[in-house]
Design a protein around this motif. Sequence first.
Motif, PDB file in Angstrom:
ATOM      1  N   LEU A 144       0.835  -1.202   0.000  1.00 32.09           N
ATOM      2  CA  LEU A 144       0.000   0.000   0.000  1.00 32.09           C
ATOM      3  C   LEU A 144       0.866   1.247   0.000  1.00 32.09           C
ATOM      4  CD1 LEU A 144      -2.796   1.361   0.244  1.00 32.09           C
ATOM      5  CD2 LEU A 144      -2.545   1.198   2.734  1.00 32.09           C
ATOM      6  N   ALA A 145       1.930   1.216   0.793  1.00 32.84           N
ATOM      7  CA  ALA A 145       2.845   2.360   0.830  1.00 32.84           C
ATOM      8  C   ALA A 145       3.516   2.572  -0.525  1.00 32.84           C
ATOM      9  CB  ALA A 145       3.899   2.150   1.920  1.00 32.84           C
ATOM     10  N   ILE A 146       3.833   1.475  -1.227  1.00 42.96           N
ATOM     11  CA  ILE A 146       4.427   1.596  -2.561  1.00 42.96           C
ATOM     12  C   ILE A 146       3.487   2.342  -3.498  1.00 42.96           C
ATOM     13  CG2 ILE A 146       5.182   0.339  -4.625  1.00 42.96           C
ATOM     14  CD1 ILE A 146       6.208  -1.888  -2.811  1.00 42.96           C
ATOM     15  N   VAL A 147       2.222   1.929  -3.516  1.00 43.15           N
ATOM     16  CA  VAL A 147       1.289   2.553  -4.450  1.00 43.15           C
ATOM     17  C   VAL A 147       0.898   3.959  -4.004  1.00 43.15           C
ATOM     18  CG1 VAL A 147       0.429   0.350  -5.291  1.00 43.15           C
ATOM     19  CG2 VAL A 147      -0.754   1.453  -3.415  1.00 43.15           C
ATOM     20  N   ILE A 148       0.900   4.212  -2.694  1.00 43.38           N
ATOM     21  CA  ILE A 148       0.706   5.591  -2.231  1.00 43.38           C
ATOM     22  C   ILE A 148       1.866   6.454  -2.715  1.00 43.38           C
ATOM     23  CG2 ILE A 148       0.706   7.090  -0.188  1.00 43.38           C
ATOM     24  CD1 ILE A 148      -0.936   4.967   1.248  1.00 43.38           C
ATOM     25  N   GLY A 149       3.073   5.867  -2.667  1.00 42.16           N
ATOM     26  CA  GLY A 149       4.234   6.579  -3.193  1.00 42.16           C
ATOM     27  C   GLY A 149       4.068   6.909  -4.665  1.00 42.16           C
ATOM     28  N   PHE A 150       3.565   5.922  -5.450  1.00 46.61           N
ATOM     29  CA  PHE A 150       3.272   6.175  -6.862  1.00 46.61           C
ATOM     30  C   PHE A 150       2.282   7.324  -7.007  1.00 46.61           C
ATOM     31  CE2 PHE A 150       4.351   1.563  -7.898  1.00 46.61           C
ATOM     32  CZ  PHE A 150       5.472   1.898  -8.636  1.00 46.61           C
TER      33      PHE A 150
END
Length: 458
Positions: A144-150
């Motif tokens: 989730l943090a990865i895609v929030i970063g995106f």
Amino acid sequence: MNKKTFLLLITAVSALGGLLFGYDTGVINGAQFYLSKYFELNDALKGWVVGSALLGCFIGAIIAGPLSIKIGRKYSLIISAVLFTLSAWGSGLPSIFPETVSVLVFFRIIGGLGIGMASMNAPMYIAEIAPSAIRGKMVTYYQLAIVIGFFVVFLATYFIGNNLSEAENIQFGWRRMFWSELIPSCLFLLLLFFVPKSPRWLALKGNNEEALIVLTKIHGQEQASKEILEIQDSFKTSNDGLKVNYFSKIILGIILIGTTLSILQQFTGINAVLYYGADIFEKALGFGKEDILLQQILLAFVNLVFTFVAMFTVDKFGRKPLIYIGSLGMIVGFLLLGISLQQQSVGFISLLGVLIFIGSFALSMGPVVWVLLSEMFPNKIRSVAMSIAVAAQWAANYVVSQSFPIVMGSDVNNGTTWNGSLPYFIFIVFISLIVGVTYKYVPETKGKSLEELENIWK
């Protein structure tokens, strides 16, 4: 502070490593469109600039295993945060160093080292502190943090790019996009000093009393006392077939399964879409330059929404069902995109295909692979095994990112047979392999403690 709040906070902090992973991947997506024009890059050089960070990721993942054993998950993450910060600062330097592609590549590799280390340590750390009943959900916070970063970086690059002319973006806008990463990287570095060490790493080092203190804060006294005994027992040398002999049939088989799954995650083509999304929208799908960054925000939003779906279903339905559903969706998405390109009927169906693919990946292979890798390896080999699997993942990522622009620009792909669709049909073949590998070799890990999962392999 109650147990639930404590667990959520330390999970959120460690998951920031994923946010920086996503942010760094996304920032090159937005910036490469302009820096490619600034440096006048051809397809091969563009692949090198984008893919260079992945060499750092590969090296970072390799050294992360022995480093996390020696100094622990927490301090390994601190080192990765320092590397993230150096990379963000150096990638946008205007004139302190001679301004060449090589200088940019150097700092991209530095950032890659940080990503490689964090991508191995962050999900492993979360898995080692999380209760088994919600471990899938907790590890999914990393994805989730990865895609929030995106999503955040696409908003940032859209804001930066939209408020400058094209000439200004080519001259200095892309530098500001890189510098925007300094905010989350410095926050990650600061907050890491407040998280505890992994209780399983502490037990590995013989610090059982400190491990018990951490477990008690997370699980309560009764469960912590039970768990510390299970952890200690898992580290004892016995004749159960799980001695640390990495060339034994059992251990080698476990690592091979995890590594294959890790590689196949990249051969879905996810990072070809994410790294080169701007080029796909402009060249393949025919969108104007003014729409490219806006389309990227839509892509990131779909990624974010379906990651939430995965988070709230991975512990309910299990890991394998999500992989099956997501694989089917990814195939459908790329079929829509590939056929519309091949038939030269580019339009809404093409965009829909991209979004279905992204949503399906976010539902399945995105989060579930990180969950499985963080929990399928026994305690005694977890650091080294994850290091190998994650390093292989970055190597596969590099192969895809380097080859994708070359294949896209090739005469074969752009001939009358394929009309730009060839890469997507190649990805469909690899996605189909995921279903077979998962069905035959991947165990269902839902609801079991990390120590209980070791019995699967005996």
